[in-house]
Design a protein around this motif. Structure first.
Motif, PDB file in Angstrom:
ATOM      1  N   UNK A   1       0.908  -1.322   0.031  1.00 23.36           N
ATOM      2  CA  UNK A   1       0.089   0.057  -0.135  1.00 23.36           C
ATOM      3  C   UNK A   1       0.967   1.208   0.006  1.00 23.36           C
ATOM      4  N   UNK A   2       1.912   1.213   0.864  1.00 22.22           N
ATOM      5  CA  UNK A   2       2.827   2.482   0.872  1.00 22.22           C
ATOM      6  C   UNK A   2       3.497   2.992  -0.411  1.00 22.22           C
ATOM      7  N   UNK A   3       3.985   1.479  -1.143  1.00 24.26           N
ATOM      8  CA  UNK A   3       4.727   1.816  -2.284  1.00 24.26           C
ATOM      9  C   UNK A   3       3.890   2.302  -3.564  1.00 24.26           C
ATOM     10  N   UNK A   4       2.598   1.511  -3.524  1.00 27.74           N
ATOM     11  CA  UNK A   4       1.799   1.961  -4.667  1.00 27.74           C
ATOM     12  C   UNK A   4       0.948   3.077  -4.389  1.00 27.74           C
ATOM     13  N   UNK A   5       0.175   3.301  -3.331  1.00 28.93           N
ATOM     14  CA  UNK A   5      -0.705   4.524  -3.291  1.00 28.93           C
ATOM     15  C   UNK A   5      -0.045   5.689  -2.655  1.00 28.93           C
ATOM     16  N   UNK A   6       0.767   5.380  -1.246  1.00 21.87           N
ATOM     17  CA  UNK A   6       1.055   6.519  -0.572  1.00 21.87           C
ATOM     18  C   UNK A   6       2.295   7.264  -1.475  1.00 21.87           C
ATOM     19  N   UNK A   7       3.210   6.451  -1.965  1.00 23.86           N
ATOM     20  CA  UNK A   7       4.400   7.032  -2.448  1.00 23.86           C
ATOM     21  C   UNK A   7       4.052   7.693  -3.774  1.00 23.86           C
ATOM     22  N   UNK A   8       3.162   7.007  -4.744  1.00 23.09           N
ATOM     23  CA  UNK A   8       2.673   7.769  -5.782  1.00 23.09           C
ATOM     24  C   UNK A   8       2.302   9.093  -5.651  1.00 23.09           C
TER      25      UNK A   8
END
Length: 146
Positions: free
Chosen positions: A98-105
Motif C-alpha cells: 500500500x505504501x509503495x503503490x498508493x502513498x508514494x505515488x
C-alpha cells in the motif's frame, strides 16, 4: 401583440422546452461496500479508470478515507477476484504494498498520520497467459488491507 404578451409567451416556451437535469447522488465507492464490522480506517471514496479494467493496460485508482490508526510501512492491500457466475470460486488474488503503490505515488511517505487521506495510484494490469482472448470476464472483488 404587444411586447408584454410576446415576453410572457417566450417565458412559457422556454419552460416548456427546458429539460431539467435531475440531481443524482453519485456512489462514492462505485458499487463497493464496506464490510460489516468495526474498522480503524474507513474508505469513503474509491474510483478507478478505465471502467471496466482492461488487462494489458494501466488502471488508475483514487482512494480516500479517514484513518483513526496510523498506516504503517509494510501495510498491504489485497485484491481477491471471484467469478461472477461462481461467486465462491476464486479467480485470482493480487497483493500490493500500500505504501509503495498508493502513498508514494501520491507524493507522501509512510507512516501516514491519523486523519483524512487521499491517494491516487496507477499500475499495469498484467495479462495472464491463460486468459481467454477477446472475451469479457466479469468478477466480484474483495479488497482488504492489513
Amino acid at each position: 401583440m404587444n411586447r408584454t404578451s410576446i415576453f410572457i409567451i417566450l417565458i412559457f416556451v422556454s419552460f416548456a422546452t427546458s429539460n431539467p437535469t435531475p440531481l443524482k447522488r453519485q456512489d462514492q465507492l462505485n458499487g463497493f461496500t464496506q464490510c460489516k464490522g468495526s474498522f480503524a480506517n474507513s474508505i469513503t471514496l474509491l474510483s478507478y479508470t478505465p471502467n471496466p479494467v482492461v488487462t494489458g493496460q494501466n488502471v488508475t485508482s483514487h482512494l480516500a478515507g479517514t484513518a483513526t490508526e496510523i498506516i504503517k510501512q509494510g501495510t498491504t492491500i489485497v485484491y481477491t477476484a471471484y467469478f461472477k457466475d461462481e461467486p465462491t470460486k476464486e479467480a485470482f488474488q493480487h497483493k500490493q504494498d500500500f505504501c509503495e503503490v498508493y502513498v508514494k505515488q501520491s507524493g507522501s511517505e509512510c507512516p501516514v498520520k491519523k486523519g483524512d487521506y487521499s491517494f491516487t495510484a496507477s499500475w499495469l494490469v498484467e495479462k495472464h497467459p491463460d486468459e481467454p482472448k477477446n472475451l469479457v470476464v466479469e468478477y466480484y472483488f474483495n479488497i482488504s488491507g492489513t
